[in-house]
Structures are given as structure tokens and as C-alpha cells.
Design a protein around this motif. Structure first.
Motif, mmCIF file in Angstrom:
data_model
loop_
_atom_site.group_PDB
_atom_site.id
_atom_site.type_symbol
_atom_site.label_atom_id
_atom_site.label_comp_id
_atom_site.label_asym_id
_atom_site.label_seq_id
_atom_site.Cartn_x
_atom_site.Cartn_y
_atom_site.Cartn_z
ATOM 1 N N LEU A 1 -10.772 0.704 -5.732
ATOM 2 C CA LEU A 1 -10.856 -0.697 -5.319
ATOM 3 C C LEU A 1 -12.268 -1.257 -5.510
ATOM 4 O O LEU A 1 -12.437 -2.417 -5.897
ATOM 5 N N GLN A 2 -13.277 -0.441 -5.238
ATOM 6 C CA GLN A 2 -14.652 -0.934 -5.344
ATOM 7 C C GLN A 2 -15.154 -0.938 -6.781
ATOM 8 O O GLN A 2 -15.864 -1.860 -7.194
ATOM 9 N N ARG A 3 -14.788 0.087 -7.564
ATOM 10 C CA ARG A 3 -15.355 0.207 -8.904
ATOM 11 C C ARG A 3 -14.510 -0.489 -9.973
ATOM 12 O O ARG A 3 -15.055 -0.957 -10.975
ATOM 13 N N VAL A 4 -13.192 -0.557 -9.776
ATOM 14 C CA VAL A 4 -12.325 -1.226 -10.753
ATOM 15 C C VAL A 4 -12.103 -2.687 -10.381
ATOM 16 O O VAL A 4 -12.176 -3.578 -11.228
ATOM 17 N N HIS A 5 -11.844 -2.953 -9.089
ATOM 18 C CA HIS A 5 -11.595 -4.328 -8.647
ATOM 19 C C HIS A 5 -12.880 -5.040 -8.206
ATOM 20 O O HIS A 5 -12.867 -6.260 -8.021
ATOM 21 N N GLY A 6 -13.959 -4.266 -7.981
ATOM 22 C CA GLY A 6 -15.220 -4.875 -7.571
ATOM 23 C C GLY A 6 -15.231 -5.373 -6.144
ATOM 24 O O GLY A 6 -15.979 -6.300 -5.803
ATOM 25 N N LEU A 7 -14.436 -4.779 -5.263
ATOM 26 C CA LEU A 7 -14.362 -5.212 -3.869
ATOM 27 C C LEU A 7 -15.495 -4.618 -3.045
ATOM 28 O O LEU A 7 -16.111 -3.629 -3.426
ATOM 29 N N SER A 8 -15.737 -5.207 -1.885
ATOM 30 C CA SER A 8 -16.729 -4.665 -0.954
ATOM 31 C C SER A 8 -16.134 -3.482 -0.196
ATOM 32 O O SER A 8 -14.913 -3.255 -0.221
ATOM 33 N N ALA A 9 -16.990 -2.734 0.495
ATOM 34 C CA ALA A 9 -16.526 -1.593 1.281
ATOM 35 C C ALA A 9 -15.562 -2.042 2.379
ATOM 36 O O ALA A 9 -14.534 -1.406 2.630
ATOM 37 N N LEU A 10 -15.877 -3.172 3.041
ATOM 38 C CA LEU A 10 -15.025 -3.662 4.112
ATOM 39 C C LEU A 10 -13.663 -4.096 3.587
ATOM 40 O O LEU A 10 -12.624 -3.745 4.158
ATOM 41 N N THR A 11 -13.648 -4.846 2.494
ATOM 42 C CA THR A 11 -12.376 -5.331 1.946
ATOM 43 C C THR A 11 -11.483 -4.181 1.521
ATOM 44 O O THR A 11 -10.276 -4.172 1.797
ATOM 45 N N SER A 12 -12.056 -3.186 0.851
ATOM 46 C CA SER A 12 -11.253 -2.029 0.445
ATOM 47 C C SER A 12 -10.751 -1.269 1.660
ATOM 48 O O SER A 12 -9.633 -0.749 1.659
ATOM 49 N N GLY A 13 -11.554 -1.226 2.726
ATOM 50 C CA GLY A 13 -11.101 -0.589 3.963
ATOM 51 C C GLY A 13 -9.966 -1.346 4.615
ATOM 52 O O GLY A 13 -9.030 -0.745 5.158
ATOM 53 N N LEU A 14 -10.036 -2.683 4.584
ATOM 54 C CA LEU A 14 -8.979 -3.496 5.182
ATOM 55 C C LEU A 14 -7.650 -3.336 4.445
ATOM 56 O O LEU A 14 -6.579 -3.422 5.062
ATOM 57 N N ILE A 15 -7.716 -3.088 3.151
ATOM 58 C CA ILE A 15 -6.488 -2.874 2.383
ATOM 59 C C ILE A 15 -5.791 -1.596 2.838
ATOM 60 O O ILE A 15 -4.563 -1.491 2.823
ATOM 61 N N LEU A 16 -6.579 -0.622 3.298
ATOM 62 C CA LEU A 16 -6.009 0.632 3.792
ATOM 63 C C LEU A 16 -5.588 0.560 5.260
ATOM 64 O O LEU A 16 -4.895 1.454 5.750
ATOM 65 N N LEU A 17 -5.996 -0.494 5.967
ATOM 66 C CA LEU A 17 -5.741 -0.583 7.405
ATOM 67 C C LEU A 17 -4.259 -0.604 7.775
ATOM 68 O O LEU A 17 -3.856 0.093 8.722
ATOM 69 N N PRO A 18 -3.379 -1.388 7.086
ATOM 70 C CA PRO A 18 -1.963 -1.367 7.475
ATOM 71 C C PRO A 18 -1.368 0.041 7.422
ATOM 72 O O PRO A 18 -0.573 0.423 8.293
ATOM 73 N N GLY A 19 -1.771 0.819 6.427
ATOM 74 C CA GLY A 19 -1.296 2.199 6.338
ATOM 75 C C GLY A 19 -1.760 3.022 7.510
ATOM 76 O O GLY A 19 -0.998 3.834 8.069
ATOM 77 N N ALA A 20 -3.016 2.844 7.912
ATOM 78 C CA ALA A 20 -3.546 3.592 9.050
ATOM 79 C C ALA A 20 -2.779 3.253 10.329
ATOM 80 O O ALA A 20 -2.460 4.138 11.135
ATOM 81 N N LEU A 21 -2.477 1.968 10.531
ATOM 82 C CA LEU A 21 -1.740 1.553 11.732
ATOM 83 C C LEU A 21 -0.319 2.116 11.730
ATOM 84 O O LEU A 21 0.184 2.584 12.765
ATOM 85 N N LEU A 22 0.340 2.089 10.573
ATOM 86 C CA LEU A 22 1.689 2.649 10.478
ATOM 87 C C LEU A 22 1.684 4.147 10.742
ATOM 88 O O LEU A 22 2.576 4.683 11.400
ATOM 89 N N GLU A 23 0.657 4.823 10.247
ATOM 90 C CA GLU A 23 0.551 6.266 10.470
ATOM 91 C C GLU A 23 0.418 6.568 11.959
ATOM 92 O O GLU A 23 1.003 7.518 12.472
#
Length: 471
Positions: free
Chosen positions: A292-314
Motif C-alpha cells: 500500500l505504501q510503496r505501490v499506492h503511495g499511501l501514508s502509514a496511517l492510511t495503510s493501517g486504516l485499510i487493515l483496521l476492519p479486518g482487525a475488528l472482525l478478527e
């Protein structure tokens, strides 16, 4: 002392303190996943070197697990928890004041000494304090900690990196660790009387060198993008040392890891499935933020937020999976779980620099539900298949395999990224496209491992009516 006959209130209070401590420590397992680009830039190191803050952490944590059975029998549980928490605090201080990569890595490895010992110790407490019929539910709660901590790590870590800076990944844990130390004095009690048992230190040296050389060999390949003599020597030497380690365990009266537990077919199969689920969790959680950071150029926070729904479901699914296991047995749970992992990983084979981020978040969240379903139930089924006298040794063996597999599996995925990036180099192709080609290699490997888990799950035994009634 707290025993199996103690009140539920005493057990729950102590388990709560232990689990909060374990959650804090395991949160750091993936805390630095979103920090790799920052570490590369700040300390001027390569991606393969920077990844040691994650793969090195996982390796040391795995190497501490075999010693857990000896620690559990040899020392008072309260003092053990306090010493481990003290180690974790020292690691946090190293990371907070780090002025170079070596100091940062040292802090991470010291943290791993504590984190690697903590979960097996808590599992041994469960095996001591709870009967078989209650273990599935309790292990499901532990599974919440084991899986939810690492799943939440990238999101929390991303916020800290973007808003506070790299050093606060360690600094933010210092006050929490101090609170854990105070709580331990008040609520943690011994569960066994300490016994004067010995440990084979040569076995510890062999396991450390063997697994360390394997991991370093994969790291060398990741640095160069090719298989050379240096990496080959490290890999072969690591395998030879581990073979010597295995033969030694079979000859010792009190082995570091009792390998005879693997004579039990169900234990061996469920341990392999639990290891594959851990690679599915930790491997993609390291690779996806980088993508997400190297291919899409996102920030650390944004890439973390994309993973957040998965963490909550887990976090929601892990406790439920334990209850479903208690009710239906392991085979349907494992088949459904690995099917979900396979289906969730499949879209990742088609990820590019223009892939909609909602698709990325949904695919990750979907697959992580499968991980949460299988990780602790497969582990619990393996332990329950053993004789009671072997349960603690089984815990050490299975936990070691799962954690080491996570470390080596992650290193292999990172190595494949380097291979794939080199293979995708063409004069008329942008660097982003080359990187995406590398991540495709790692996603393909993750898909194959998930598919292997699904196929192996058909070898599990379905629960009979009599077995169900007895539990």
C-alpha cells in the motif's frame, strides 16, 4: 496458589492481567510493519535489513517458546511474569532512545524475549486451571489476544508513526508496561510449586543458530534478489544444525522440545495447520502495508486504516471460533476457515497500483476472518489429542512451530518480493510496476499456502456423537 479448584473470580482476575500483558506485548509483533519505509529512510538501510525488526522479532519470540515449559515448572508464575515484563520494559527503552538501526533492533529482540515466552506460559496456566471441556472457550479468548494484537498493530503503529514519530512506537508502551508490573503484584499468583528441573543449554544454542542461519540466509537472498553462495551456505548450515538439534531431542531424557508428540497424527496435522494460519496472518500483515505504501503511495496511517476492519472482525470472530469448536469439532471449522482464507487471498493476485482500496480492505478483512476461525481451534485440537502428561510439552512444540513458521514464512514472502521485482525489470516499465510484480509473487505464495491448508483439513477427523457428548 491458584488451582483448578479455585474460584472462577480468582481465575478470571489473574487471567485478565495475564492477557492484558500478553496483548500489549503481542501488539508490538506487527507494530513496526507500517514503519519499514520510515526505518529504511531514517537509518539508510535496505528493505531486507529493515524487515529484521519484524522477522527477527518473530524468530526470537519463537526461540523462547521451547524454554517456556522449563520456565513454567522451574519458577514461581508471579515472579516469571514480573521478570518478563521487566525485559519488555528494557526493550521499549532501547527502542525509544535508539539513535541507529542496531539499537532499535536490539530493543525489538529484547521485547521478543518477553513476548515469545508470555503466550505459552498463559496457555500452560489454562491447561493447569481449566478442564478439557472448558479449554476451547478459554483458548478462543486467548486466540483473540494472539490474533487481535498483531492484527491491530499496523493500524495503531501507522497512527503513531504519522503523528508522533518512529521512537514513540516504543515510547507509548512504557507507561502501559509499568501499569502491568503494578497489577502483577496485586493479582498474579503461582499455579504450580516450583520444581528443580534442568534445561539443556546446548539444545537452546543449536535451535538459535539453526533457525537464525535459515532466517539470515533468506534475508541475504532478499538483499541481493538472487541465490548466491553466501545465502546457500547459511541455509544449508542452518538445516544441518537443526537436524542435529532434532536428533539430540530424541536422545535426551528431558528434551527442550519433546518431539515424540509428533507421533500423534492429529497433533502433527493440527500443528501444521496452525503454522499455516500464522503465516497467513503475519506474512500478509507485513507485505500488505508495504504494498500500500510503496505501490499506492499511501501514508502509514492510511495503510493501517485499510487493515483496521479486518482487525475488528478478527476480534469478534476469535472468541466465537472457540465456542464453535467446542460444539462442532475441528474438521468443519478448519474446512470453512481455510476456504475463507483461500477466497480472501485470491483477489490479491490481481492487485495493481490502480486497485480500488475498498477491494483491498474487503479482501484482507474477509481472509482474516478465516485466520481467526482456524488458528486457536487447530492448536487446541492438537493439545487435546495428547495424553495429559504431554500437554505442556505439546504446547511448547506446537507454539514453537507456529511462531518459527511465521518468522521464516514472512522472510520467504519478503524474499519472493525481491525475486519478483528483479524478474519484472524491463527498460520500458516503471518502478511501481516492477514493485507490483514483486508483491504478486508473495501474494501467489500466500494463496498456495492457504490452498495447502484447505487440502490438509480434509485429513482431520470429524467429531462423533460420543466424543461430542463427552466434551
Amino acid at each position: 496458589m491458584i488451582t483448578i479448584k479455585s474460584s472462577n473470580k480468582q481465575k478470571i482476575t489473574m487471567m485478565a492481567v495475564l492477557l492484558i500483558g500478553a496483548f500489549t506485548m503481542l501488539l508490538t509483533e506487527t507494530f513496526f510493519n507500517n514503519a519499514l519505509p520510515t526505518i529504511i529512510k531514517q537509518f539508510q538501510v535496505s528493505q531486507a535489513t529493515a524487515q529484521w525488526v519484524s522477522t527477527g522479532y518473530q524468530l526470537v519470540a519463537g526461540l523462547m517458546i521451547p524454554v517456556s515449559a522449563w520456565i513454567f515448572h522451574r519458577f514461581n508464575m508471579r515472579y516469571t511474569f514480573l521478570v518478563l515484563t521487566g525485559f519488555f520494559l528494557v526493550g521499549c527503552l532501547f527502542g525509544f532512545y535508539a539513535t541507529n538501526f542496531g539499537m532499535l533492533l536490539t530493543g525489538r529482540l529484547v521485547q521478543a524475549v518477553a513476548a515469545g515466552s508470555m503466550i505459552p506460559l498463559i496457555q500452560n496456566v489454562v491447561l493447569t486451571l481449566y478442564p478439557v471441556k472448558q479449554r476451547g472457550t478459554v483458548m478462543g479468548i486467548i486466540g483473540l489476544v494472539v490474533a487481535f494484537g498483531p492484527a491491530l498493530g499496523p493500524t495503531v503503529g501507522g497512527w503513531i508513526i504519522d503523528n508522533l514519530g518512529l521512537r514513540w512506537l516504543s515510547g507509548s508502551l512504557i507507561p502501559l508496561t509499568l501499569v502491568m508490573i503494578i497489577a502483577a503484584f496485586a493479582f498474579v499468583r503461582p499455579v504450580l510449586r516450583p520444581a528443580n528441573v534442568s534445561v539443556d543449554w546446548l539444545s537452546i544454542v543449536e535451535s538459535t543458530l539453526g533457525f537464525g542461519m535459515l532466517l539470515y540466509g533468506f534475508s541475504v537472498i532478499g538483499n541481493t534478489g538472487t541465490l548466491n553462495w553466501t545465502s546457500t551456505v547459511y541455509l544449508v548450515t542452518g538445516v544441518v544444525i537443526l537436524m542435529a538439534f532434532g536428533f539430540r531431542q530424541l536422545r535426551l531424557a528431558n528434551p527442550l522440545i519433546d518431539l515424540t508428540v509428533f507421533k500423534n497424527h492429529i497433533f502433527g496435522l493440527t500443528t501444521l495447520l496452525s503454522a499455516l494460519s500464522n503465516i497467513a496472518l503475519l506474512g500478509v500483515e507485513l507485505v500488505l502495508p508495504l504494498y500500500l505504501q510503496r505501490v499506492h503511495g499511501l501514508s502509514a496511517l492510511t495503510s493501517g486504516l485499510i487493515l483496521l476492519p479486518g482487525a475488528l472482525l478478527e476480534g469478534l470472530v476469535s472468541p466465537i471460533s472457540g465456542k464453535l469448536y467446542d460444539k462442532y469439532g475441528i474438521k468443519p471449522i478448519s474446512l470453512i476457515g481455510f476456504s475463507i482464507i483461500v477466497l480472501g487471498t485470491l483477489p490479491m493476485l490481481f492487485f495493481t497500483s490502480t486497485t480500488n482500496l475498498v477491494v483491498v480492505a474487503v479482501a484482507y478483512a474477509f481472509r482474516i476472518v478465516g485466520v481467526a476461525m482456524v488458528m486457536m481451534p487447530t492448536f487446541t485440537e492438537g493439545i487435546n489429542s495428547l495424553e495429559p502428561a504431554l500437554s505442556i510439552h505439546g504446547n511448547a512444540a506446537s507454539s514453537t512451530v507456529r511462531q518459527i513458521a511465521g518468522s521464516l514464512g514472512t522472510a520467504i514472502l519478503m524474499m519472493l518480493i525481491s525475486f519478483g521485482t528483479n524478474a519484472g525489470r524491463q527498460t520500458n516499465v516503471s518502478h511501481v510496476v516492477q514493485l507490483n510484480h514483486g508483491y504478486w509473487y508473495s501474494f501467489l505464495a500466500a494463496f498456495v499456502m492457504a490452498l495447502l491448508g484447505l487440502i490438509l483439513s480434509f485429513g482431520l477427523k470429524a467429531r462423533t456423537a460420543a466424543t461430542s457428548d463427552s466434551k
